[in-house]
Write a protein that holds these residues in place. Structure first.
Motif: not given
Length: 249
Positions: A89-95, A77-80, A54-55
């Protein structure tokens, strides 16, 4: 820039590719430019991902997130990761970041390099085209960090973006990728489809399937698109959009 990366684990990944799929949370743009976040959410719902980090960053808008239970957390934002022929590797998150976008892009790429990533693909919406009619199937356009990357996109039927500005983090991270020894791709949809954006997500998933073998069932998205089409027809939205007046027009 203040940043904090909390690592859950460092998996042994096989030839991983990073999918950067963040959208703005600024209210004035969210309805038109949330395609990347919707794509990430759909992938997280339909595929088995494991969170690996998590970043947190001052680059995000200074907004804390409060849950339905009244519990607050910082925007993040999170790395999955997801195993496959090539691990994802997916970077997804709030904004997406609002400030310090170069610095945030470098932080993302530094961590991706630690994971062994040598290719990234960033998802977004173009800012400089004429608004597409709401009933149109969104077209996917793109650009890459080198000539070989351009040829890869062309081989998958992607129309190249040429001679126009490519603003904000989703594009900057592609421009910086080569500095970290990676090839970068950007794929975008023309905006115009009302929010949410099921047709846009379907088109973007089609590109990811061709490039990386990501195959997901899209019947629910197709059904949503049909219902939205009926609503659009009922309010008689004109198919001739106004001209844009620059990047923010």
């Amino acid at each position: 820039m203040w940043e904090r990366i909390e690592v859950d684990g460092k998996p042994a990944l096989k030839d991983p590719v990073l999918i950067v799929s963040l959208s703005t949370n600024l209210s004035q743009y969210r309805a038109m430019y949330s395609q990347a976040k919707e794509l990430a959410n759909f992938m997280l719902q339909e595929m088995e991902f494991t969170r690996i980090a998590t970043i947190y960053s001052s680059a995000f808008p200074p907004v804390a997130v409060i849950s339905d239970e009244g519990i607050v957390r910082l925007s993040s934002a999170e790395f999955y990761s997801h195993p496959g022929g090539r691990d994802l590797v997916l970077l997804a998150g709030d904004s997406s970041p609002h400030d310090e976008q170069y610095e945030f892009a470098e932080a993302v790429l530094r961590y991706a390099r630690e994971l062994g990533v040598n290719e990234i693909i960033s998802i977004g919406a173009r800012w400089t085209e004429q608004v597409a009619p709401p009933s149109a199937v969104p077209r996917v356009t793109g650009f890459a960090s080198d000539e070989a990357g351009v040829e890869v996109l062309k081989s998958h039927g992607i129309e190249m973006v040429k001679d126009e500005p490519a603003p904000f983090f989703a594009s900057l991270v592609v421009g910086l990728a080569e500095k970290f020894g990676m090839r970068g791709y950007k794929i975008s949809v023309d905006h115009g489809e009302p929010s949410p954006h099921p047709l846009s997500v379907i088109q973007l998933l089609g590109v990811l399937e061709k490039m990386f073998g990501i195959k997901l069932q899209t019947e629910a998205l197709e059904a949503m698109a049909k219902e939205m089409a009926k609503e659009i027809q009922s309010i008689d939205i004109p198919d001739t959009p106004r001209e844009r007046a620059g990047v923010y027009g």
